[in-house]
Write an enzyme that holds these catalytic residues in place. Structure first.
Site, PDB file in Angstrom:
ATOM      1  N   GLY A  12       0.839  -1.211   0.000  1.00 39.00           N
ATOM      2  CA  GLY A  12       0.000   0.000   0.000  1.00 39.00           C
ATOM      3  C   GLY A  12       0.866   1.250   0.000  1.00 39.00           C
ATOM      4  O   GLY A  12       1.919   1.271   0.624  1.00 39.00           O
ATOM      5  N   GLY A 117       4.961  -7.425   4.754  1.00 39.19           N
ATOM      6  CA  GLY A 117       4.549  -8.426   3.767  1.00 39.19           C
ATOM      7  C   GLY A 117       5.421  -8.351   2.521  1.00 39.19           C
ATOM      8  O   GLY A 117       5.929  -9.373   2.036  1.00 39.19           O
ATOM      9  N   THR A 139       5.231   2.061   6.007  1.00 43.86           N
ATOM     10  CA  THR A 139       3.837   1.671   6.224  1.00 43.86           C
ATOM     11  C   THR A 139       3.202   2.622   7.222  1.00 43.86           C
ATOM     12  O   THR A 139       3.809   2.943   8.251  1.00 43.86           O
ATOM     13  CB  THR A 139       3.664   0.238   6.756  1.00 43.86           C
ATOM     14  N   ASP A 141       1.017   1.776   9.081  1.00 43.82           N
ATOM     15  CA  ASP A 141       0.662   0.952  10.245  1.00 43.82           C
ATOM     16  C   ASP A 141       1.776   0.946  11.306  1.00 43.82           C
ATOM     17  O   ASP A 141       1.515   0.621  12.471  1.00 43.82           O
ATOM     18  CB  ASP A 141       0.383  -0.496   9.811  1.00 43.82           C
ATOM     19  N   ARG A 176     -22.421  15.949  20.977  1.00 42.01           N
ATOM     20  CA  ARG A 176     -22.305  14.597  20.424  1.00 42.01           C
ATOM     21  C   ARG A 176     -21.044  13.858  20.876  1.00 42.01           C
ATOM     22  O   ARG A 176     -20.058  14.468  21.270  1.00 42.01           O
ATOM     23  CB  ARG A 176     -22.261  14.671  18.889  1.00 42.01           C
ATOM     24  N   GLU A 236      -9.188   0.223  13.082  1.00 46.43           N
ATOM     25  CA  GLU A 236     -10.065  -0.552  12.196  1.00 46.43           C
ATOM     26  C   GLU A 236     -10.138  -2.036  12.553  1.00 46.43           C
ATOM     27  O   GLU A 236     -11.146  -2.685  12.290  1.00 46.43           O
ATOM     28  CB  GLU A 236      -9.596  -0.396  10.744  1.00 46.43           C
ATOM     29  N   ARG A 277     -21.916  10.003  16.255  1.00 49.78           N
ATOM     30  CA  ARG A 277     -21.638  10.005  14.814  1.00 49.78           C
ATOM     31  C   ARG A 277     -20.271   9.346  14.617  1.00 49.78           C
ATOM     32  O   ARG A 277     -19.411   9.453  15.494  1.00 49.78           O
ATOM     33  CB  ARG A 277     -21.587  11.423  14.246  1.00 49.78           C
ATOM     34  N   GLN A 285      -5.548   8.986   5.061  1.00 45.40           N
ATOM     35  CA  GLN A 285      -4.340   8.836   5.887  1.00 45.40           C
ATOM     36  C   GLN A 285      -3.109   8.464   5.060  1.00 45.40           C
ATOM     37  O   GLN A 285      -1.983   8.594   5.516  1.00 45.40           O
ATOM     38  CB  GLN A 285      -4.554   7.733   6.946  1.00 45.40           C
ATOM     39  N   ARG A 286      -3.339   7.975   3.863  1.00 48.05           N
ATOM     40  CA  ARG A 286      -2.199   7.537   3.039  1.00 48.05           C
ATOM     41  C   ARG A 286      -1.800   8.576   2.001  1.00 48.05           C
ATOM     42  O   ARG A 286      -0.654   8.596   1.555  1.00 48.05           O
ATOM     43  CB  ARG A 286      -2.545   6.222   2.341  1.00 48.05           C
TER      44      ARG A 286
END
Ligand code: F6P
Length: 361
Positions: A12, A117, A139, A141, A176, A236, A277, A285-286
């Protein structure tokens, strides 16, 4: 001796990839007088016939690249060459085609910019093909082992932090609870860092099991104290309370994370009566400009990687440790997946600020 050096980006994309291609090119051409070839679409370019590659030099990699998101070489996070998906639904080992592609380009060495990976695949290819290979970790991540940071991570954290900055005033205007879902795959680094930087009340990450009731009680306390809004950041890959993954499956059967914030919004609203919400931040983000920190990291990694090749080294990964670029054996880095250290100082900081992880700490 003049070398022919290849560079590719794999997996990615993230912010800072163009900056690293630029650094590799400048160091190799100006520092050592080598020829550099940018390979298109990661390993896919080496599978194509003719091989898809472009000569790189200081005219091609002008300074604007340091600011540009994406990768002008292209990349892919599909198509593992050891089990390449064919149109008829079968999988084919196409690794030898890549090795032949490297030979067709007459490369003396290859630099690959990728996550864990991609680096695993590149390591196996270099073992099989016997070519010189240096890895650069990237990455959002930030889960590659043996490096404190990978290219792209800090930009993603900045984007997620800005999202919280923007959610907070609208949350306060409408009384909220705002829930921000961020990427990171199975590691909670983005949520943790952005959650602290953006003033979240609750941070949910895959590394820490939570109870919805504990999150609800935190929200109730906030409203009872007189504050009329709350901010939650969730990774996520956080599971439902019942331990299920929330994923999206596309028409081809491939699945990816997405949607846990919807689940949480519903639960929190039911248990607290607060209006909720959710925002799924996704690929924002990328993309976009790399932060100054990512530009610096990309530049430092690119220069060092070329220097390693000049020293005749192979199967090393450049890493960031204690304010320095250093090298580690690539196979060790691949085996050292880096999740959030739940006993580390960043989690300790969050707890010290009163941020809840939805657990009974
Ligand atoms: O690994 C980087 C990453 O952005 C993850 O955080 C996310 O889960 C995944 O890639 C998304 O992949 P894709 O671009 O295929 O949707």
């Amino acid at each position: 001796m003049t070398k022919r050096l290849g560079v590719l980006t794999s997996g990615g994309d993230c912010a800072g990839l163009n900056a690293v291609i630029r650094a590799v090119t400048l160091r190799a051409t100006q520092g050592y007088g080598w020829q550099v070839f940018g390979i298109k679409q990661g390993t896919m370019g080496l599978m194509s016939r003719p091989v898809e590659a472009v000569p790189l030099n200081s005219d091609v990699v002008d300074v604007s690249l340091i600011r540009q998101g994406g990768t002008f070489l292209g990349t892919t996070n599909r198509g593992n060459p050891f089990a390449f998906p064919m149109p008829d639904g079968t999988f084919l080992n196409r690794s030898q085609e890549i090795i032949e592609g490297i030979r067709a380009l007459k490369l003396d060495a290859l630099i690959g910019v990728g996550g864990d990976g991609s680096q695993d695949i590149m390591y196996r290819l270099s073992q099989q093909g016997g070519f010189e290979y240096i890895a650069i970790p990237k990455t959002i991540d930030n889960d590659v082992g043996l490096t404190e940071q990978s290219i792209g991570f800090m930009t993603a954290v900045d984007v997620a932090t800005e999202a919280l900055d923007r959610l907070q005033p609208t949350a306060a205007s409408h009384d909220r609870v705002m829930i921000l879902e961020v990427m990171g795959r199975d590691a909670g680094h983005i949520a943790l860092h952005a959650g602290i930087a953006g003033g979240a009340d609750v941070i949910l990450i895959p590394e820490v099991p939570y109870r919805i009731e504990l999150i609800a009680s935190k929200i109730r306390k906030i409203f009872a104290s007189g504050r009329n809004f709350a901010l939650i950041v969730i990774s996520e890959a956080v599971l439902t309370e019942e331990g299920e993954k929330v994923i999206i499956t596309d028409h081809s059967g491939k699945s990816r994370y997405g949607g846990i914030s919807h689940y949480l919004a519903d639960k929190v609203s039911t248990l607290t009566g607060a209006e909720t919400r959710y925002t799924v931040l996704g690929h924002v983000q990328r993309g976009g400009q790399p932060s100054s920190q990512d530009r610096l990291l990309a530049s430092a990694f690119g220069v060092y990687a070329v220097d390693l090749i000049a020293q005749g080294k192979t199967n090393r990964m450049v890493t960031w440790q204690n304010r320095e670029v250093v090298e580690v054996p690539l196979d060790e880095a691949i085996q050292s997946y880096q999740a959030v250290d739940i006993n580390g100082s960043i989690v300790h900081t969050a707890r010290g600020l009163g941020i809840s992880f939805g657990d009974r700490f």
